[in-house]
Design a protein around this motif. Structure first.
Motif, short mmCIF file in Angstrom:
data_model
loop_
_atom_site.label_atom_id
_atom_site.label_comp_id
_atom_site.label_asym_id
_atom_site.label_seq_id
_atom_site.Cartn_x
_atom_site.Cartn_y
_atom_site.Cartn_z
N ILE A 178 -4.35 2.78 5.59
CA ILE A 178 -6.41 3.28 4.91
C ILE A 178 -7.00 3.99 5.39
O ILE A 178 -6.22 3.82 7.05
N ASP A 179 -8.00 3.72 5.32
CA ASP A 179 -8.97 4.65 6.16
C ASP A 179 -10.59 4.09 6.81
O ASP A 179 -10.95 4.17 8.15
N THR B 145 -11.14 3.70 -3.11
CA THR B 145 -10.02 2.67 -3.18
C THR B 145 -9.94 1.85 -2.49
O THR B 145 -10.85 1.68 -1.27
N TRP B 146 -9.77 0.83 -3.03
CA TRP B 146 -10.14 -0.17 -2.12
C TRP B 146 -8.35 -1.72 -1.91
O TRP B 146 -7.99 -1.09 -2.96
N HIS B 147 -8.63 -1.83 -1.34
CA HIS B 147 -7.75 -2.89 -0.90
C HIS B 147 -7.77 -3.99 -0.38
O HIS B 147 -7.73 -3.49 1.01
N LEU C 46 0.70 -1.23 0.05
CA LEU C 46 -0.02 0.00 -0.43
C LEU C 46 0.66 1.46 0.08
O LEU C 46 1.81 1.28 0.37
N SER D 225 -12.10 -0.56 7.80
CA SER D 225 -11.90 -1.20 7.48
C SER D 225 -13.20 -1.96 7.45
O SER D 225 -14.07 -2.38 7.58
N ARG E 151 -10.11 5.00 1.71
CA ARG E 151 -9.56 3.86 1.00
C ARG E 151 -9.65 2.68 2.46
O ARG E 151 -9.68 3.20 3.31
N ILE E 152 -10.68 1.66 0.94
CA ILE E 152 -11.05 0.86 2.76
C ILE E 152 -9.99 -0.72 1.68
O ILE E 152 -10.05 -1.00 0.60
N GLY E 153 -10.13 -0.79 3.41
CA GLY E 153 -9.45 -2.48 3.30
C GLY E 153 -10.27 -3.51 3.42
O GLY E 153 -11.71 -2.89 4.45
N LEU F 285 -4.49 0.02 9.10
CA LEU F 285 -5.49 1.03 9.14
C LEU F 285 -4.99 2.15 10.45
O LEU F 285 -4.49 3.29 10.14
#
Length: 317
Positions: free
Chosen positions: A85-86, A66-68, A23, A88, A35-37, A80
């Motif tokens: 990322i922002d 965005t996706w992770h 990332l 979870s 940013r979503i994990g 996180l």
């Protein structure tokens, strides 16, 4: 600060899991992007991602999504915590406990109500393991820090055993399935949809599931700074999750049809897996965090946490 860093390093070494891809290390301007994990088993987030629901709803707020993807829950929460990322997607109830022990600054934004039968200990149908007590001395595979880990601890305790009485094999789901099929392990502790897949594709027997042992409540989290900066974004995500959870339960065939190609499974397997998950997304309340403390105390007793954790001392949205 130094102690927190040391704890985090120890914890990551303990679990030895890595994300599926690197990332970006830099933090983006708060609010421009969320940013979503997520993991492969993140059902509701996968539905939202596949449908483009959040892109539509958050686009109206000027927010890009965005996706992770991650292989497991703990590196997801570590990402996180460090600002990679922002938000979870759901992680097993065990994972936030490990993250807390590492000093992570996380906020619970929602939880799924219990789904105890969505994880289980399985053996081959012709195995001579008939009871939990028969696990003594056997090689058992499971993912470290996952809900399956706590289920195993609770199941062994019921039989008067502990982790010291078995041979441990720390395996991510794909590796666990391969080891189970070639009989490199005697038992496998696993959750849905991997559980449903092995039940439908192999001759297996459920030794026990989580009923009466482990509630298996899954949690959605945000970094605390993001939750404070963009509560409007978090609110949209939680509402979308609640709506999606209701849709999955009310339209099981449609949901399974949507998820099957994404997960690489057949529709009946996905439908079986989804039937065992509650998908009831609700607010996190202090009185619903009791099992989190039980989990924390159990892992501490096994020497798997570096310090005692107050599992209820987590900010909630």
């Amino acid at each position: 600060m130094k102690n927190n860093s040391n704890l985090r390093r120890k914890l990551l070494t303990l679990l030895a899991f890595t994300p599926l891809f690197a990332l970006p290390a830099h933090a983006q301007k708060a609010g421009d992007t969320v940013r979503i994990g997520y993991q492969k088993s993140s059902t509701l987030i996968t539905v939202l991602k596949t449908r483009g629901t959040l892109e539509q709803r958050l686009g109206a707020l000027g927010v890009k999504v965005t996706w992770h993807e991650f292989a497991s829950g703990l590196p997801l929460l570590e990402a996180l915590n460090v600002g990679a990322i922002d938000v979870s997607a759901d992680v097993a109830d065990t994972v936030p406990v490990f993250a807390q022990a590492a000093g992570a600054q996380l906020t619970y934004i929602a939880q799924e109500s219990p789904s105890p039968s969505a994880q289980a200990i399985v053996v081959k149908a012709d195995s001579n393991i008939k009871t939990l007590a028969d696990l003594r001395g056997k090689r058992v595979g499971f993912a470290k820090a996952a809900g399956a880990h706590y289920l195993l601890i609770a199941a062994l305790e019921k039989a008067g055993l502990s982790l010291k009485d078995i041979q441990l094999a720390y395996l991510a789901p794909a590796d666990g399935r391969a080891a189970f099929e070639r009989e490199a392990i005697d038992a496998w502790v696993i959750w849905d949809p991997f559980l449903a897949a092995v039940q439908r594709q192999s001759q297996v027997r459920v030794l026990t599931d989580g009923r009466g042992l482990a509630d298996y409540q899954r949690y959605y989290l945000s970094s605390t700074p993001f939750a404070k900066a963009r509560p409007d974004v978090v609110k949209v995500i939680v509402e979308a999750l609640q709506e999606t959870g209701k849709w999955v339960k009310q339209s099981p065939k449609d949901a399974a049809t949507l998820l099957a190609p994404v997960w690489g499974l057949d529709v009946p397997t996905v439908e079986q897996a989804n039937a065992r998950r509650s998908y009831e997304v609700r607010a996190v309340l202090p009185e619903r965090l009791g099992e989190q403390q039980k989990i924390a105390d159990a892992f501490l007793a096994e020497g798997l946490l570096p310090k005692k954790v107050n599992a209820t001392a987590v900010p909630v949205f």
